[in-house]
Design an enzyme around this catalytic site. Structure first.
Site, PDB file in Angstrom:
ATOM      1  N   GLU A   3      -4.919   9.022  -4.894  1.00  0.00           N
ATOM      2  CA  GLU A   3      -5.096   7.656  -5.838  1.00  0.00           C
ATOM      3  C   GLU A   3      -4.255   7.283  -6.575  1.00  0.00           C
ATOM      4  OE1 GLU A   3      -8.214   5.937  -6.564  1.00  0.00           O
ATOM      5  OE2 GLU A   3      -9.294   7.117  -5.245  1.00  0.00           O
ATOM      6  N   ASP A   4      -2.966   6.821  -5.786  1.00  0.00           N
ATOM      7  CA  ASP A   4      -1.819   6.363  -6.243  1.00  0.00           C
ATOM      8  C   ASP A   4      -0.801   7.290  -6.998  1.00  0.00           C
ATOM      9  OD1 ASP A   4      -1.508   3.795  -5.100  1.00  0.00           O
ATOM     10  OD2 ASP A   4      -3.358   2.929  -6.498  1.00  0.00           O
ATOM     11  N   ALA A   5      -1.306   8.683  -6.863  1.00  0.00           N
ATOM     12  CA  ALA A   5      -0.377   9.530  -7.599  1.00  0.00           C
ATOM     13  C   ALA A   5       0.639   9.729  -6.754  1.00  0.00           C
ATOM     14  CB  ALA A   5      -1.031  10.773  -7.866  1.00  0.00           C
ATOM     15  N   GLY A  17       2.523   3.731  -8.998  1.00  0.00           N
ATOM     16  CA  GLY A  17       2.070   5.015  -8.718  1.00  0.00           C
ATOM     17  C   GLY A  17       2.431   5.775 -10.122  1.00  0.00           C
ATOM     18  N   ARG A  27      -4.035  -2.654   1.102  1.00  0.00           N
ATOM     19  CA  ARG A  27      -3.072  -3.382   0.373  1.00  0.00           C
ATOM     20  C   ARG A  27      -2.092  -4.255   1.213  1.00  0.00           C
ATOM     21  NH1 ARG A  27      -1.999   1.399  -3.537  1.00  0.00           N
ATOM     22  NH2 ARG A  27      -4.253   1.312  -4.497  1.00  0.00           N
TER      23      ARG A  27
END
Ligand SMILES: [Zn+2]
Length: 518
Positions: A121-123, A253, A286
């Site tokens: 999750e975009d970490a 992120g 994306r």
């Protein structure tokens, strides 16, 4: 004669129209439509357009190298990146606008890999050793200007100026009443000292704020009397868990882990470990193809020791020009750069787990990507509260991060808890941890506003030496009923009492009917 301007189609043709151009002029290059910020995104023509728009927003939030004359500045707040780099992959506008004078990021070695769960999750996982070597180190400069001639009030005509108190010789303040440059000042420590000419008294002002600051620079104004000074502070802001980063393709992120070198995976070819790990799921939806291109191009560029031009629309072949039919595509060009140096054509590498030393089952896409540090940092945003200041009217916790307030538990949060059936938790949040109050209610008239304490008249017992004084139990009576017979205690939110008072002001009586039936 009328003048018409025609946009320039990247392929040099008429854009699907059959008729001849009515234009007298034509755009010089398709990048003419891009703004300064937009023209800095490499190969933006390969990205999904919303991603380019996100990047344009984020480029304005980068913690960059924004000034050359830092030492002479007194900005209110200024973010500064200590270790910036020039991007390997750049557009023609980058040079045109001299962005090398004001770089905005760092070439980070990025591995696209699902390593543990810490890049979900975009970490993103940052290499702690890289950070220790200076990657993404930054500062916030803040300037406080004090003008003592401004502080003169009508009643107080005395002159004030900066001077250290004669009594407190070993204070942390310099003899001119201002702090030493380079000194660290912790919260509530003395910052500067003011001398009052009439009363001949010195007063020291303390550093407000919750974190220690470093005095970066002190500038004084005024030749005869030292009345005006600017103190510039420095807050170190090195990357920690929770800080925000972004590539130049709208791929932002948050740092979730800072792992030492040894725990990061390493390449089987070069032995290199990535600076940064991002999750492969960041790409399919994306469609930021330019970021993949940038990674391959920067890898090839660094192998060949040259910058790679990534001007959008530049690689489209002009059919009007005489070009060989089998001209190489952009991907071929970049892949060839890697192949020549013995690397995988697609930019992937065999990697080994840093924890187990075993080979990873897939080849991993790895290469340098220019990453920006964004100015949203946890240390400026985190909020905590156990107990603290409450509002005088509602007795509920106050809001505001600076004042140690709480985070609002609003209607939507309440609805969510109701939907989960978490009744006790809901009661805890909305009542016990908020404005819990035990009110006295008169069960005869039902009022919560007419009750009040009465001081017991006679002593209950003789005080014994060495023991705490005996207190009479508090007596509450209802003023309306003139008796204490019907008094009961009921737990309720304090605002309910406030509501009753407001209604009473509008001549509306609110009564409670008490019973023990439950
Ligand atoms: Zn009553």
């Amino acid at each position: 004669m009328k003048v018409f301007m025609e946009i320039r189609c990247p392929d040099g043709r008429d854009g699907g129209r059959k008729d001849a151009f009515p234009a007298t002029h034509e755009e010089i290059h398709p990048t003419g439509m891009l703004s300064v910020v937009a023209s800095l995104t490499p190969w933006s023509d390969h990205n999904q357009s919303p991603r380019n728009m996100y990047q344009c927003q984020m480029a304005k939030q980068t913690m960059a190298f924004s000034l050359q004359a830092l030492c002479n500045r007194a900005d209110q707040k200024l973010y500064h990146l200590k270790t910036p780099q020039s991007p390997i992959v750049r557009t023609s506008a980058y040079k045109k606008y001299c962005i090398d004078e004001y770089p905005t990021g760092t070439n980070a070695i990025v591995a696209v890999l699902s390593y543990t769960g810490y890049d979900m999750e975009d970490a993103m996982i940052l290499n702690k050793s890289s950070v220790d070597r200076g990657m993404f180190h930054g500062l916030i400069y803040q300037t406080e200007t004090i003008d003592l001639s401004d502080q003169k009030s009508r009643s107080d005509r005395s002159r004030k100026f900066f001077r250290r108190s004669n009594i407190n010789k070993n204070s942390s303040i310099d003899s001119d009443g201002l702090p030493y440059v380079g000194q660290t000042i912790k919260p509530n420590e003395e910052l500067y000292s003011i001398h009052n000419e009439v009363t001949n008294e010195s007063r020291s002002i303390k550093h407000k704020g919750s974190e220690p600051v470093i005095v970066d620079y002190v500038a004084i104004d005024g030749k005869k009397l030292l009345q005006k000074a600017s103190i510039r502070f420095r807050h170190p802001r090195n990357p920690i868990i929770g800080d925000k980063f972004s590539s130049r393709h709208g791929q932002k992120g948050v740092c979730s882990q800072l792992w030492p070198d040894v725990d990061m995976p390493f390449s089987g070819v070069t032995g290199m470990r990535p600076d940064l790990i991002i999750n492969p799921h960041a790409f399919p939806s994306r469609m930021t193809i330019a970021m993949l291109l940038e990674s391959v191009a920067a890898k090839g560029g660094s192998l060949h020791g040259k910058y790679v031009d990534a001007t959008p629309f530049a690689n489209s072949k002009n059919v009007n020009e005489e070009t060989p039919p089998q001209s190489k595509t952009l991907v071929d060009e970049l892949g060839e750069m890697l192949n020549v140096k013995g690397f995988n054509y697609h930019g992937t590498e065999v990697m080994y787990s840093g924890v187990y030393g075993t080979e990873l089952t897939c080849e991993i896409f790895m290469g340098p990507v220019y990453y920006q540090r964004l100015r949203h940092m946890v240390s400026d945003k985190y909020q905590v509260r156990s107990t603290g200041t409450i509002d005088q009217i509602t007795h509920q916790p106050i809001k505001g991060r600076k004042r140690g307030g709480g985070i609002r538990f609003g209607e939507m949060e309440r609805d969510s808890m109701l939907a989960h059936g978490a009744a006790y938790l809901l009661h805890d949040r909305l009542h016990t941890c908020s404005d819990y109050h035990i009110a006295d209610v008169c069960s005869i008239c039902g009022s919560i506003l007419t009750t009040s304490f009465v001081k017991p008249e006679r002593r209950v017992g003789r005080a014994v030496k060495g023991l705490p004084p005996i207190r009479a139990s508090k007596k509450v009576i209802c003023h309306a009923c003139q008796t204490s017979r019907g008094m009961e205690t009921v737990a309720m939110p304090y605002v309910f009492k406030y509501l009753a008072a407001e209604l009473a002001a509008m001549n509306i009586k609110l009564t409670l009917q008490l019973n023990n039936a439950a």
